[in-house]
Design a protein around this motif. Structure first.
Motif, PDB file in Angstrom:
ATOM      1  N   VAL A  73     -59.561  19.203   3.617  1.00  0.00           N
ATOM      2  CA  VAL A  73     -59.123  18.747   5.256  1.00  0.00           C
ATOM      3  C   VAL A  73     -61.203  18.157   5.102  1.00  0.00           C
ATOM      4  O   VAL A  73     -61.280  17.651   5.502  1.00  0.00           O
ATOM      5  N   THR A  74     -62.213  19.055   3.849  1.00  0.00           N
ATOM      6  CA  THR A  74     -63.131  18.144   4.514  1.00  0.00           C
ATOM      7  C   THR A  74     -63.409  16.873   3.805  1.00  0.00           C
ATOM      8  O   THR A  74     -64.233  15.975   4.275  1.00  0.00           O
ATOM      9  N   SER A  75     -62.530  16.407   2.678  1.00  0.00           N
ATOM     10  CA  SER A  75     -62.247  15.592   1.797  1.00  0.00           C
ATOM     11  C   SER A  75     -61.650  14.155   2.887  1.00  0.00           C
ATOM     12  O   SER A  75     -62.052  13.360   3.393  1.00  0.00           O
ATOM     13  N   LEU A  76     -60.795  14.610   3.391  1.00  0.00           N
ATOM     14  CA  LEU A  76     -60.162  13.270   4.954  1.00  0.00           C
ATOM     15  C   LEU A  76     -60.841  13.663   5.465  1.00  0.00           C
ATOM     16  O   LEU A  76     -61.644  12.178   6.149  1.00  0.00           O
ATOM     17  N   GLY A  77     -61.954  14.809   6.184  1.00  0.00           N
ATOM     18  CA  GLY A  77     -63.133  14.402   7.931  1.00  0.00           C
ATOM     19  C   GLY A  77     -63.968  13.551   6.635  1.00  0.00           C
ATOM     20  O   GLY A  77     -64.142  12.474   7.813  1.00  0.00           O
ATOM     21  N   GLU A  78     -64.422  13.326   5.444  1.00  0.00           N
ATOM     22  CA  GLU A  78     -65.107  13.126   5.207  1.00  0.00           C
ATOM     23  C   GLU A  78     -65.069  11.107   5.008  1.00  0.00           C
ATOM     24  O   GLU A  78     -65.477   9.938   5.856  1.00  0.00           O
ATOM     25  N   ASN A  79     -63.927  10.879   4.682  1.00  0.00           N
ATOM     26  CA  ASN A  79     -62.837   9.823   4.348  1.00  0.00           C
ATOM     27  C   ASN A  79     -62.686   9.026   5.812  1.00  0.00           C
ATOM     28  O   ASN A  79     -62.782   7.815   5.612  1.00  0.00           O
ATOM     29  N   LEU A  80     -62.341   9.706   6.898  1.00  0.00           N
ATOM     30  CA  LEU A  80     -62.305   8.629   8.251  1.00  0.00           C
ATOM     31  C   LEU A  80     -63.376   8.379   8.457  1.00  0.00           C
ATOM     32  O   LEU A  80     -63.058   7.688   9.467  1.00  0.00           O
ATOM     33  N   CYS A  81     -64.181   9.187   8.298  1.00  0.00           N
ATOM     34  CA  CYS A  81     -65.010   9.406   9.187  1.00  0.00           C
ATOM     35  C   CYS A  81     -66.073   8.176   8.555  1.00  0.00           C
ATOM     36  O   CYS A  81     -67.003   6.480   9.303  1.00  0.00           O
ATOM     37  N   ALA A  82     -66.235   8.067   6.901  1.00  0.00           N
ATOM     38  CA  ALA A  82     -66.687   6.798   6.482  1.00  0.00           C
ATOM     39  C   ALA A  82     -66.548   5.302   6.585  1.00  0.00           C
ATOM     40  O   ALA A  82     -66.573   4.705   7.163  1.00  0.00           O
ATOM     41  N   ALA A  83     -64.964   5.334   7.219  1.00  0.00           N
ATOM     42  CA  ALA A  83     -64.746   4.349   7.292  1.00  0.00           C
ATOM     43  C   ALA A  83     -64.761   3.721   8.649  1.00  0.00           C
ATOM     44  O   ALA A  83     -64.645   2.219   8.742  1.00  0.00           O
ATOM     45  N   GLY A  84     -65.504   4.558   9.925  1.00  0.00           N
ATOM     46  CA  GLY A  84     -65.869   3.740  10.717  1.00  0.00           C
ATOM     47  C   GLY A  84     -65.156   3.746  11.663  1.00  0.00           C
ATOM     48  O   GLY A  84     -65.392   2.706  13.023  1.00  0.00           O
ATOM     49  N   GLU A  85     -64.138   4.328  11.656  1.00  0.00           N
ATOM     50  CA  GLU A  85     -63.191   3.572  12.744  1.00  0.00           C
ATOM     51  C   GLU A  85     -63.050   5.264  13.663  1.00  0.00           C
ATOM     52  O   GLU A  85     -62.618   5.924  12.943  1.00  0.00           O
ATOM     53  N   PRO A  86     -62.599   4.949  15.104  1.00  0.00           N
ATOM     54  CA  PRO A  86     -62.571   5.668  16.168  1.00  0.00           C
ATOM     55  C   PRO A  86     -61.076   6.378  15.958  1.00  0.00           C
ATOM     56  O   PRO A  86     -60.061   5.557  15.474  1.00  0.00           O
ATOM     57  N   ILE A  87     -60.908   7.978  16.104  1.00  0.00           N
ATOM     58  CA  ILE A  87     -59.985   8.046  16.812  1.00  0.00           C
ATOM     59  C   ILE A  87     -59.814   8.523  17.318  1.00  0.00           C
ATOM     60  O   ILE A  87     -60.316   8.909  18.865  1.00  0.00           O
ATOM     61  N   GLU A  88     -58.400   8.120  18.196  1.00  0.00           N
ATOM     62  CA  GLU A  88     -58.398   8.399  20.032  1.00  0.00           C
ATOM     63  C   GLU A  88     -57.367   8.630  20.466  1.00  0.00           C
ATOM     64  O   GLU A  88     -57.257   8.830  21.856  1.00  0.00           O
ATOM     65  N   LEU A  89     -56.624   9.320  19.630  1.00  0.00           N
ATOM     66  CA  LEU A  89     -55.540  10.045  20.142  1.00  0.00           C
ATOM     67  C   LEU A  89     -55.302  11.136  18.357  1.00  0.00           C
ATOM     68  O   LEU A  89     -54.678  10.702  17.669  1.00  0.00           O
ATOM     69  N   TYR A  90     -55.116  11.973  19.128  1.00  0.00           N
ATOM     70  CA  TYR A  90     -55.442  13.660  17.813  1.00  0.00           C
ATOM     71  C   TYR A  90     -54.235  14.371  18.652  1.00  0.00           C
ATOM     72  O   TYR A  90     -54.692  15.319  20.013  1.00  0.00           O
ATOM     73  N   VAL A  91     -52.908  15.149  17.917  1.00  0.00           N
ATOM     74  CA  VAL A  91     -52.439  15.523  18.143  1.00  0.00           C
ATOM     75  C   VAL A  91     -52.173  17.246  16.735  1.00  0.00           C
ATOM     76  O   VAL A  91     -51.925  17.047  15.782  1.00  0.00           O
ATOM     77  N   ILE A  92     -52.464  17.615  17.118  1.00  0.00           N
ATOM     78  CA  ILE A  92     -52.879  19.088  16.438  1.00  0.00           C
ATOM     79  C   ILE A  92     -51.619  19.895  16.981  1.00  0.00           C
ATOM     80  O   ILE A  92     -51.012  20.845  17.543  1.00  0.00           O
ATOM     81  N   ASN A  93     -50.681  19.503  15.555  1.00  0.00           N
ATOM     82  CA  ASN A  93     -49.305  19.705  15.512  1.00  0.00           C
ATOM     83  C   ASN A  93     -48.533  20.698  14.347  1.00  0.00           C
ATOM     84  O   ASN A  93     -47.441  21.625  14.720  1.00  0.00           O
ATOM     85  N   ALA A  94     -49.147  20.422  12.844  1.00  0.00           N
ATOM     86  CA  ALA A  94     -49.103  21.112  12.221  1.00  0.00           C
ATOM     87  C   ALA A  94     -48.304  22.879  12.230  1.00  0.00           C
ATOM     88  O   ALA A  94     -49.150  23.268  12.636  1.00  0.00           O
ATOM     89  N   GLY A  95     -47.187  22.762  11.366  1.00  0.00           N
ATOM     90  CA  GLY A  95     -47.523  24.566  11.074  1.00  0.00           C
ATOM     91  C   GLY A  95     -46.620  25.257  10.380  1.00  0.00           C
ATOM     92  O   GLY A  95     -45.002  24.584  10.354  1.00  0.00           O
ATOM     93  N   ILE A  96     -46.414  26.597  10.407  1.00  0.00           N
ATOM     94  CA  ILE A  96     -45.692  26.903   8.907  1.00  0.00           C
ATOM     95  C   ILE A  96     -45.089  28.152  10.015  1.00  0.00           C
ATOM     96  O   ILE A  96     -45.801  28.955  10.626  1.00  0.00           O
ATOM     97  N   ILE A  97     -44.258  29.044   9.208  1.00  0.00           N
ATOM     98  CA  ILE A  97     -43.344  30.760   9.502  1.00  0.00           C
ATOM     99  C   ILE A  97     -42.505  30.562   8.230  1.00  0.00           C
ATOM    100  O   ILE A  97     -41.696  29.244   8.250  1.00  0.00           O
ATOM    101  N   LEU A  98     -43.125  31.710   7.605  1.00  0.00           N
ATOM    102  CA  LEU A  98     -42.177  31.869   6.255  1.00  0.00           C
ATOM    103  C   LEU A  98     -41.768  32.925   6.538  1.00  0.00           C
ATOM    104  O   LEU A  98     -41.056  34.062   5.794  1.00  0.00           O
ATOM    105  N   LEU A  99     -40.127  32.343   8.058  1.00  0.00           N
ATOM    106  CA  LEU A  99     -39.191  33.423   8.068  1.00  0.00           C
ATOM    107  C   LEU A  99     -38.352  34.195   7.018  1.00  0.00           C
ATOM    108  O   LEU A  99     -38.279  33.563   5.959  1.00  0.00           O
ATOM    109  N   GLY A 100     -38.401  35.125   6.476  1.00  0.00           N
ATOM    110  CA  GLY A 100     -37.726  35.971   5.831  1.00  0.00           C
ATOM    111  C   GLY A 100     -38.054  36.307   4.366  1.00  0.00           C
ATOM    112  O   GLY A 100     -38.021  37.084   3.179  1.00  0.00           O
ATOM    113  N   ASP A 101     -39.213  36.230   4.538  1.00  0.00           N
ATOM    114  CA  ASP A 101     -40.254  36.566   3.368  1.00  0.00           C
ATOM    115  C   ASP A 101     -41.260  37.310   3.497  1.00  0.00           C
ATOM    116  O   ASP A 101     -42.083  37.584   4.600  1.00  0.00           O
ATOM    117  N   ARG A 102     -41.052  38.919   3.007  1.00  0.00           N
ATOM    118  CA  ARG A 102     -41.566  40.365   3.330  1.00  0.00           C
ATOM    119  C   ARG A 102     -43.202  39.798   2.901  1.00  0.00           C
ATOM    120  O   ARG A 102     -44.053  41.114   2.632  1.00  0.00           O
TER     121      ARG A 102
END
Length: 294
Positions: A73-102
């Motif tokens: 997470v830190t590495s991606l953030g640092e790389n994208l910010c170092a690139a000096g380009e803005p992020i104008e749209l951001y969708v927090i979407n990823a998710g997991i659910i381990l159904l059936g795994d106790r």
């Protein structure tokens, strides 16, 4: 919104399949340059091929991210910010659910896996990306789940009583409360962002919903499993609440979801926030939790 996002930089987590892929597809079709941070490069490349089958000129870029590992997470953030380009749209979407795994699984950083992947990892990523988000006056869509309406906060790490469904629901409620507080902090600190919440309803043939359909009615998920068999949206329609959350000039922290029964299907519209997310004290607690944990 045809052409509205042309030339804008967008980042969509969880875009390698399911609803996230359809969100990325729609943004690319509208002319955005879409960043797809993925844990599995093979699945990411498959998503790129799928989108480019209908849009050969889609502007897509894969990057590496494992939300269950704060170092990436830190590495991606640092790389994208170092690139000096803005992020104008951001969708927090990823998710997991381990159904059936106790078994209770723990991330590389020592947190219950649903909690870190669905919530803490996104909070950490948002913090790392903040310079690029602020530069781009970013519009942010925090993608939840109908499970957020029922999630519990009393044992988020699942140390006392664990089930995959309980862990998933709790992580999504925590993410929603954090999103509410993100909108409030944005207004207080004048960060210049647009923060809205959303959920896709049920898309029966993708991701978590496909797992729901495989459950036996009356089992761990009860009524939710039965409803998922008969109600739901195709993936492209399930992507629309997040797109509406990005597009609409609504009050900060507004909530967009399917307009049909139980919020599981139908065209998207603005809806009242789940009662479980209307507690300012709990929202602040989740904000503080991320400050301490990641």
């Amino acid at each position: 919104m045809a052409g509205r996002w042309r030339g804008r930089r967008a980042l969509v987590t969880g875009a390698s399949n399911g609803v996230g892929r359809e969100i990325a597809r729609a943004l690319a079709a509208d002319g955005a340059h879409v960043l797809l941070p993925v844990r599995d490069r093979g699945r990411g490349e498959s998503a790129v091929r799928s989108i480019r089958e209908t849009m050969p000129d889609a502007s897509l870029e894969l990057c590496d991210l494992d939300l269950a590992d704060f170092a990436t997470v830190t590495s991606l953030g640092e790389n994208l910010c170092a690139a000096g380009e803005p992020i104008e749209l951001y969708v927090i979407n990823a998710g997991i659910i381990l159904l059936g795994d106790r078994e209770r699984h723990v991330s590389a950083d020592g947190h219950e896996l649903h909690l870190q992947t669905n919530f803490l990892g996104h909070a950490a990523l948002t913090r790392e990306l903040m310079p690029a988000l602020r530069e781009g006056s970013a519009r942010i869509a925090v993608e939840l789940s109908v499970a957020a309406a029922r999630g519990r906060l009393d044992d988020l790490e699942g140390e006392r009583r664990y089930s995959a469904w309980r862990a998933y629901a709790g992580s999504k409620r925590a993410l929603g409360l954090w999103g509410v507080e993100l909108a409030r902090q944005n207004a207080l600190e004048n960060w210049g962002l647009g923060v809205n919440l959303c959920h896709p309803g049920v898309a029966p043939d993708t991701g978590i919903a496909a797992e729901l359909r495989r459950r036996v009615p009356g089992g761990e998920l009860g009524m939710m499993a039965r409803l998922a068999r008969y109600l739901g949206n195709p993936p492209a329609r399930a992507a629309e609440p997040a797109l509406m959350a990005l597009e609409r000039d609504a009050a900060p922290g507004s909530f967009f979801a399917p307009g049909g029964p139980f919020g599981l299907s139908g065209a998207p519209r603005e809806r009242r926030l789940f009662r479980s997310l209307r507690n300012d004290r709990e929202a602040r607690l989740m904000w503080d939790l991320t400050e301490a944990a990641c």
